[in-house]
Design a protein around this motif. Structure first.
Motif, PDB file in Angstrom:
ATOM      1  N   HIS A 351      30.166  24.898   0.278  1.00 18.09           N
ATOM      2  CA  HIS A 351      29.445  25.624   1.334  1.00 18.09           C
ATOM      3  C   HIS A 351      30.424  26.358   2.245  1.00 18.09           C
ATOM      4  O   HIS A 351      30.217  27.514   2.611  1.00 18.09           O
ATOM      5  N   THR A 355      30.911  30.451   2.407  1.00 16.60           N
ATOM      6  CA  THR A 355      30.663  31.110   3.697  1.00 16.60           C
ATOM      7  C   THR A 355      31.856  31.965   4.107  1.00 16.60           C
ATOM      8  O   THR A 355      31.695  33.118   4.532  1.00 16.60           O
ATOM      9  N   LEU A 412      25.102  25.641   8.133  1.00 15.99           N
ATOM     10  CA  LEU A 412      26.424  25.038   8.000  1.00 15.99           C
ATOM     11  C   LEU A 412      26.660  24.004   9.089  1.00 15.99           C
ATOM     12  O   LEU A 412      27.209  22.919   8.823  1.00 15.99           O
TER      13      LEU A 412
END
Length: 439
Positions: A351, A355, A412
């Motif tokens: 993740h 990102t 996030l």
């Protein structure tokens, strides 16, 4: 008695009213947009488009008509943003603690330049010197438009690995891309004069301008840190709480290093980091950061108003179908791919890596580099098309990243155990802070 009501308003009065409204938007919009999938730059461009569409207003700014002003204004916005970015980074500079940054600078950035150059020189059929210029212009991420994915103000603790990586990358790569801009200028010149360029580029544009920029920025940061925090207590500047000293450090750092012909962007960011190092825990850093952020937002909004007005009046008109496809490839393929390559082997979740790789925001730094490059290249044949390509990439980046930043960053935060709705969220026990310390 009422005959004056039919006369057109004084342009000076309209300017004052417009500035007042602009400053109000600077203060209010970030709060209003905080939880919405919308960003301040999108609103600014929309306002610029609206102003440009008013027939009698004559708001038709164009970087082609005002190349010198475009270069200088974009330059001003970027150096203010670089000072603010450097001041708000809590993490101490180091080889290991900044490993993510070094990967993005030494792997992702040059690889992006190479791939964009190949794309522009083959598929877009640009001359190779201008293809390299386009690569150097569009490879760096932007310190101005990326505030929504950057770390929070000094000492707030809002510095997870993703926000730190994107902030530090934007701070360093504006200076790191400059040698490639100069390489493109040298290639364009040598194609006409046939003069050798490689030795001068390596010794002057790479070794001298980078080295002197780093040393100059460090020395100026040390000087301002000593004056602000370490001279006798009764005359310490930090006691005044006057954040204008950050503006002074920005201009002195940029001015001194540009005077000796080295990279001012790099110098300003190093000055900010060194200034912060002088007394990392002092509350005065918050005052300096707040002032630079306010000036940055006002100047950014003005520049994006101009950008919106230029869009209405044909900035993108020279685009060809392949240019539109190339812009999508640059944003959706080249940046994510090179970002993931640069982050390979880093201890971070998928993740976080995705990102960081996705949010390679292009913006005002690209405007500056293109204006600078074209102002130093004699051939203006491709200027309109290059501005159209860069304008499209920046517009798509602002829309794509601006609409996605809020939901992605909120998700996030939740995955990392933080409450995105809490103004002063306390990190959960065991949360890894800057530099790896457990809080």
């Amino acid at each position: 008695m009422f005959e004056n009501l039919t006369q057109p308003p004084d342009p000076y009065i309209l300017l004052l009213m417009g500035l007042g409204l602009l400053i109000a938007l600077v203060a209010w919009l970030p709060l209003a947009l905080r939880r919405l999938p919308l960003s301040l730059p999108i609103v600014c461009i929309g306002l610029g488009i609206a102003l440009g569409a008013i027939p009698w207003f004559r708001f038709a700014p164009s970087p082609l008509d005002h190349p010198g002003f475009t270069e200088r204004f974009a330059e001003f916005v970027v150096i203010i943003a670089l000072m603010g970015a450097g001041l708000k980074i809590d993490r101490v500079l180091g080889l290991r603690s900044w490993l993510t940054t070094w990967r993005l600078i030494f792997l992702t950035l040059p690889l992006s330049i190479v791939l964009i150059t190949l794309l522009a020189g083959t598929w877009l059929a640009l001359p190779w010197a201008l293809a390299l210029l386009l690569g150097a212009v569009l490879a760096p991420t932007d310190p101005v438009l990326a505030s929504d994915v950057q770390v929070g103000p000094p000492k707030t603790g809002e510095e997870d690995e993703v926000r730190f990586a994107l902030t530090s990358e934007a701070g360093v790569n504006d200076g790191a891309a400059f040698p490639f801009v100069h390489l493109a200028i040298a290639l364009a010149a040598s194609s006409v004069t046939q003069e050798p360029w490689l030795l001068k580029w390596l010794t002057y544009n790479v070794l001298w301008e980078i080295g002197a920029g780093l040393v100059g920025g460090y020395l100026i940061g040390r000087l301002f840190g000593w004056i602000t925090f370490h001279i006798p207590a009764e005359t310490k500047l930090a006691r005044t709480g006057d954040g204008l000293i950050a503006l002074s450090a920005t201009f002195v750092s940029y001015g001194v290093t540009e005077t000796i012909n080295c990279y001012g962007f790099l110098s300003v960011f190093v000055t900010a980091l060194t200034f912060r190092q002088a007394h990392r825990s002092h509350d005065f850093h918050k005052s300096m950061h707040d002032l630079t952020e306010q000036i940055e937002r006002i100047s950014m909004m003005v520049l994006l108003l101009f950008f919106g007005g230029a869009l209405v009046h044909g900035l993108l008109a020279p685009l060809q179908p392949v240019d539109v496809a190339a812009a999508g490839i640059i944003l959706l393929v080249i940046r994510p791919l090179t970002g993931l390559i640069g982050l390979a082997g880093i201890e971070a979740s998928w993740h976080e890596k995705l990102t960081i790789a996705f949010f390679g925001i292009r913006g005002i730094g690209s405007f500056y580099y293109l204006a600078y490059g074209l102002n130093h290249v004699d051939d203006a044949t491709y200027a309109a098309r290059l501005w159209a390509i860069v304008g499209l990439v920046v517009l798509l980046s602002i829309l794509m990243h601006g609409l996605s930043v809020t939901p992605i960053m909120r998700k996030l935060d939740r995955l990392q155990g933080r409450d995105p709705d809490a103004d002063d969220a306390v990190p959960p026990p065991g949360f890894q802070g800057p530099g790896g310390e457990t809080r």
